[in-house]
Scaffold this motif. Structure first.
Motif, PDB file in Angstrom:
ATOM      1  N   ARG A 205      -2.563  -2.486   0.561  1.00  0.00           N
ATOM      2  CA  ARG A 205      -3.264  -2.898   1.581  1.00  0.00           C
ATOM      3  C   ARG A 205      -3.709  -1.957   2.702  1.00  0.00           C
ATOM      4  NH1 ARG A 205       1.174  -8.024   1.359  1.00  0.00           N
ATOM      5  NH2 ARG A 205       0.203  -9.241  -0.076  1.00  0.00           N
ATOM      6  N   GLU A 206      -2.625  -1.015   3.017  1.00  0.00           N
ATOM      7  CA  GLU A 206      -3.326   0.016   3.792  1.00  0.00           C
ATOM      8  C   GLU A 206      -4.551   0.665   3.294  1.00  0.00           C
ATOM      9  OE1 GLU A 206      -1.496   3.997   5.307  1.00  0.00           O
ATOM     10  OE2 GLU A 206      -0.182   2.527   5.078  1.00  0.00           O
ATOM     11  N   LEU A 207      -4.535   1.211   2.402  1.00  0.00           N
ATOM     12  CA  LEU A 207      -5.571   1.937   1.583  1.00  0.00           C
ATOM     13  C   LEU A 207      -6.857   1.321   0.930  1.00  0.00           C
ATOM     14  CD1 LEU A 207      -3.056   4.698  -0.110  1.00  0.00           C
ATOM     15  CD2 LEU A 207      -4.365   4.889   1.905  1.00  0.00           C
ATOM     16  N   GLY A 208      -6.605   0.149   1.021  1.00  0.00           N
ATOM     17  CA  GLY A 208      -7.807  -0.572   0.345  1.00  0.00           C
ATOM     18  C   GLY A 208      -7.920  -0.745  -1.067  1.00  0.00           C
ATOM     19  N   ILE A 209      -6.867  -0.449  -1.618  1.00  0.00           N
ATOM     20  CA  ILE A 209      -6.542  -0.559  -3.043  1.00  0.00           C
ATOM     21  C   ILE A 209      -6.185  -2.088  -3.653  1.00  0.00           C
ATOM     22  CG2 ILE A 209      -5.329   0.378  -5.159  1.00  0.00           C
ATOM     23  CD1 ILE A 209      -4.619   2.843  -3.243  1.00  0.00           C
ATOM     24  N   GLY A 210      -6.805  -2.461  -4.620  1.00  0.00           N
ATOM     25  CA  GLY A 210      -6.301  -3.742  -5.163  1.00  0.00           C
ATOM     26  C   GLY A 210      -4.913  -3.667  -5.851  1.00  0.00           C
ATOM     27  N   PHE A 211      -4.357  -4.830  -5.773  1.00  0.00           N
ATOM     28  CA  PHE A 211      -2.994  -4.931  -6.578  1.00  0.00           C
ATOM     29  C   PHE A 211      -2.888  -6.028  -7.574  1.00  0.00           C
ATOM     30  CE2 PHE A 211       1.313  -6.739  -7.291  1.00  0.00           C
ATOM     31  CZ  PHE A 211       1.955  -5.460  -7.205  1.00  0.00           C
ATOM     32  N   VAL A 212      -2.739  -5.756  -8.727  1.00  0.00           N
ATOM     33  CA  VAL A 212      -2.660  -6.674  -9.988  1.00  0.00           C
ATOM     34  C   VAL A 212      -1.345  -6.865 -10.288  1.00  0.00           C
ATOM     35  CG1 VAL A 212      -3.244  -6.844 -12.280  1.00  0.00           C
ATOM     36  CG2 VAL A 212      -4.825  -5.717 -10.569  1.00  0.00           C
TER      37      VAL A 212
END
Length: 328
Positions: A205-212
């Motif tokens: 969330r901090e880095l703007g990466i999606g989580f699957v």
């Protein structure tokens, strides 16, 4: 009308439905049955029905089979490639005879990565993969070297977005500095909340990466259908996992019984309640199934509203660290 939402997966431009389809169980895994025997016709029908219901992302890997799963997905999407976002993975070393290394060793060397993507493209019958994951990090190769080679695939047009699976927060930071990551894939469910403990979910969330989140139903445990080890086929790979061993099984079954009681009171299945919890965390879930009926039930879960009180109740039923036994 679909209950699914189109969401941005990460901040690099990929958009998918908030629920995808995990295809692993549609074939064997190194000769082992995934949960129960699969039927190719039903599996392909499930992939087609998924798109009708608004599911856009299919998740596979060269490990599954090995290679058989990608070929099945390729067969299913033939003539309709542009309707799906295809995610696949490399890492577990597979030789030219299509055999896995006996020790399930990982190969993250640049030359192997280039070889792996070309093989996956042939298997899938496509000239590009939407999302390409490294299945596990190679302890003998710097993550910067592996992701650097993956970034070359993006420039070559063979891959559109990059991801990593089951990696630490430190490796995520180092990899993201080499090439922006679109997604991190890790097991996540009420049954496995490790990414909340190790900081991985917070970091994405901090880095703007999606989580699957894969296995959002706890590898089937949260469906409530498994009441004893005898409910699993003799060749089912879960029989080898710590959480399913006798010393842990009974303790975990007690947690599931509480989930079943709450689901019954709400008029839904335990699986739907568990899946709705994962989706409420703002991540993309990829429940795996090879049957149309289960797929339809999973998609229906995306439209299940959960109040703050209900989320708190679920958190109390299975708080972080409550499950007995390690994942592997």
């Amino acid at each position: 009308m679909s209950t699914l939402k189109q969401v941005a997966l990460g901040s690099q431009g990929l958009e998918v439905a908030n629920e995808g389809l995990g295809c692993m169980g549609m074939t064997t895994l190194a000769g082992m049955t995934i949960y129960s025997p699969a039927d190719e016709t039903e599996s392909i029908a499930t992939i087609h029905r998924a798109r009708e219901l608004g599911v856009t992302m299919l998740d596979t890997a060269d490990l599954y089979g090995p290679l058989l799963n990608e070929r099945l997905v390729g067969k299913a999407i033939a003539g309709r490639r542009d309707q799906y976002s295809i995610a696949t993975k490399f890492g577990y070393e597979i030789d030219d005879s299509e055999n896995l290394r006996p020790d399930f060793g990982i190969n993250g060397r640049p030359d192997y990565i280039r070889k792996a993507i070309d093989r996956s493209l042939r298997n899938l019958g496509t000239d590009y993969v939407d999302l390409y994951y490294m299945h596990r990090p190679d302890p003998n190769v710097p993550i910067e070297d592996s992701v650097g080679a993956m970034s070359e695939l993006v420039r070559a047009g063979k891959v559109r977005y990059l991801g990593l699976s089951e990696v630490s927060a430190d490796l995520i930071r180092r990899a993201h500095a080499v090439h922006p990551l679109t997604a991190i894939q890790t097991e996540y469910s009420l049954f496995d909340r490790g990414v909340e403990e190790d900081g991985v979910l917070e970091l994405t969330r901090e880095l703007g990466i999606g989580f699957v989140g894969y296995s959002p139903l706890g590898r089937g445990f949260l469906t409530g259908d498994i009441k004893s080890l005898d409910d699993m086929d003799a060749g089912d790979f879960r029989r080898h996992m710590p959480r399913y061993q006798p010393e842990n099984f009974a303790k975990n079954l007690e947690l599931v019984e509480k989930l079943k009681q709450m689901a019954q009171a709400k008029g839904v299945t335990p699986a739907q309640l568990a899946l709705a919890w994962v989706l409420a965390q703002g991540v993309v879930a990829i429940p795996g199934t090879k049957r149309v009926s289960y797929l339809e039930a999973n998609v229906a879960a995306a439209g299940l509203p959960l109040s703050a009180a209900e989320l708190a109740e679920l958190d109390a039923i299975m708080p972080v660290g409550s499950v007995a036994g390690a994942a592997y």
